[in-house]
Design an enzyme around this catalytic site. Structure first.
Site, short mmCIF file in Angstrom:
data_model
loop_
_atom_site.label_atom_id
_atom_site.label_comp_id
_atom_site.label_asym_id
_atom_site.label_seq_id
_atom_site.Cartn_x
_atom_site.Cartn_y
_atom_site.Cartn_z
N GLN A 2 -4.53 -0.91 9.86
CA GLN A 2 -4.48 -2.26 9.30
C GLN A 2 -4.99 -3.27 10.34
OE1 GLN A 2 -3.69 -2.83 6.14
NE2 GLN A 2 -3.87 -5.05 6.27
N LYS A 8 0.84 -1.20 0.00
CA LYS A 8 0.00 0.00 0.00
C LYS A 8 0.88 1.26 0.00
CE LYS A 8 -3.87 -2.32 2.31
NZ LYS A 8 -4.63 -2.54 3.55
N ASP A 13 -10.91 3.16 4.43
CA ASP A 13 -11.31 1.75 4.31
C ASP A 13 -12.83 1.59 4.20
OD1 ASP A 13 -9.31 -0.22 4.26
OD2 ASP A 13 -8.82 0.14 6.37
N1 GUN Z 1 -6.85 -6.48 6.76
C1 GUN Z 1 -7.17 -7.25 5.69
N2 GUN Z 1 -7.73 -6.51 4.72
C2 GUN Z 1 -7.76 -5.24 5.19
C3 GUN Z 1 -8.21 -4.01 4.63
O1 GUN Z 1 -8.73 -3.93 3.50
N3 GUN Z 1 -8.05 -2.92 5.42
C4 GUN Z 1 -7.51 -2.98 6.66
N4 GUN Z 1 -7.42 -1.86 7.36
N5 GUN Z 1 -7.09 -4.10 7.20
C5 GUN Z 1 -7.21 -5.22 6.46
#
Ligand code: GUN
Length: 282
Positions: free
Chosen positions: A94, A50, A117
């Site tokens: 995350q 990311k 998100d």
């Molecule tokens: N953990 C697994 N997928 C995601 C996601 O799309 N966003 C976040 N913040 N954590 C995750």
């Protein structure tokens, strides 16, 4: 005829170019912050991707690596600072968080217009209401990959396997908006194959390696595999790719399918967050 492989990287590239163009045209530089708490190796890999892509498209970027034993209050204080930061328009925390932290409490602390998100109750509620300003990135990724096939969605029998708040539920809502007939299956579903065999579009997000076998898939179906499972033989999805591709019409590979698209959608969400935040005091 074997399935057409949906190239997630290629579809993502198109969106990333768009994001890059919008950033260049923007008067204000959009900013994304990512908070990573603890040392979950998979999370670290996702966050690294990311970060790399965020920088490549030209976002302003901040990353916070917190210790596994970080207190809930420290984490909440950081979110509060990011909520108030004028440089940050979108943030993500995350998941999963270390076990001693209340995940819901932390996510709910993010201001809805900075929730890149789309996990906060306001944004999930907006999605239920067909307001798609900030939709969970993986769910958006699934829909865009389905659309990339050029096949009609309206009226199609669509089965979503998995009912998580992050993927299963939002992707079902997005498909419903497209006028698909949507069935959600989960761990307590009896005779899963009876449902999946009828699916023109099948989205699988359960985290069980090769759960979906060839004889569970309708000929010509669009199969979207959200699973990322670490096994001794490498990363594999929730779909038995090698065999299912013999019957499906289209299929996403793992890796190289939903993963790259999710990142593109997250970065696009950051621009949507900036838009949503206009008019709010930051
Ligand atoms: N953990 C697994 N997928 C995601 C996601 O799309 N966003 C976040 N913040 N954590 C995750």
């Amino acid at each position: 005829m074997p399935a057409k492989i949906i190239d997630g990287k290629k579809v993502a590239e198109k969106f990333l170019n768009e994001v890059n163009k919008k950033i260049k045209e923007s008067k204000e530089k959009p900013g994304l912050a990512i908070v990573l708490a603890g040392n979950n190796p998979a999370s670290e890999i996702y966050v690294n991707f990311k970060e790399k892509k965020a920088k490549e498209v030209g976002l302003y970027f901040e990353r916070y690596n917190l210790e596994e034993n970080v207190s809930q209050n420290e984490l909440l204080k950081l979110i509060d600072n990011l909520n108030q930061s004028r440089k940050i328009h979108g943030m993500i925390v995350q998941l999963p968080l270390p076990k001693h932290i209340d995940e819901k409490l932390v996510v709910d602390a993010i201001l809805p217009h900075k929730d890149a998100d789309g996990f906060t109750p306001v944004n999930l509620g907006n999605l239920v209401n067909d307001d798609n300003r900030l939709v969970p990135a993986t769910a958006r990724a699934c829909l865009e990959l389905i659309k990339s096939t050029g096949e009609k969605i309206e009226g199609k029998n669509t089965v979503v396997v998995g009912r998580s708040t992050i993927v299963g539920k939002p992707v079902a809502l997005l498909l419903l908006q497209e006028n698909a007939t949507v069935t959600i299956c989960h761990s307590k579903t009896k005779n899963l194959a009876e449902f999946t065999k009828n699916a023109d579009i099948l989205v699988v997000a359960v985290g069980k390696p090769k759960l979906i076998k060839k004889d569970m898939v309708k000929k010509g179906a669009i199969v979207i595999d959200v699973g990322i499972n670490k096994t001794p033989s490498g990363i594999i999805g929730d779909v038995d790719f090698e065999n299912v591709k013999e019957v499906a019409g289209y299929i996403t590979p793992v890796p190289g399918g939903v993963g790259p698209m999710t990142i593109a959608m997250l970065l696009d969400n950051t621009l949507n967050a900036m838009e949503m935040g206009r008019g709010f005091l930051r």
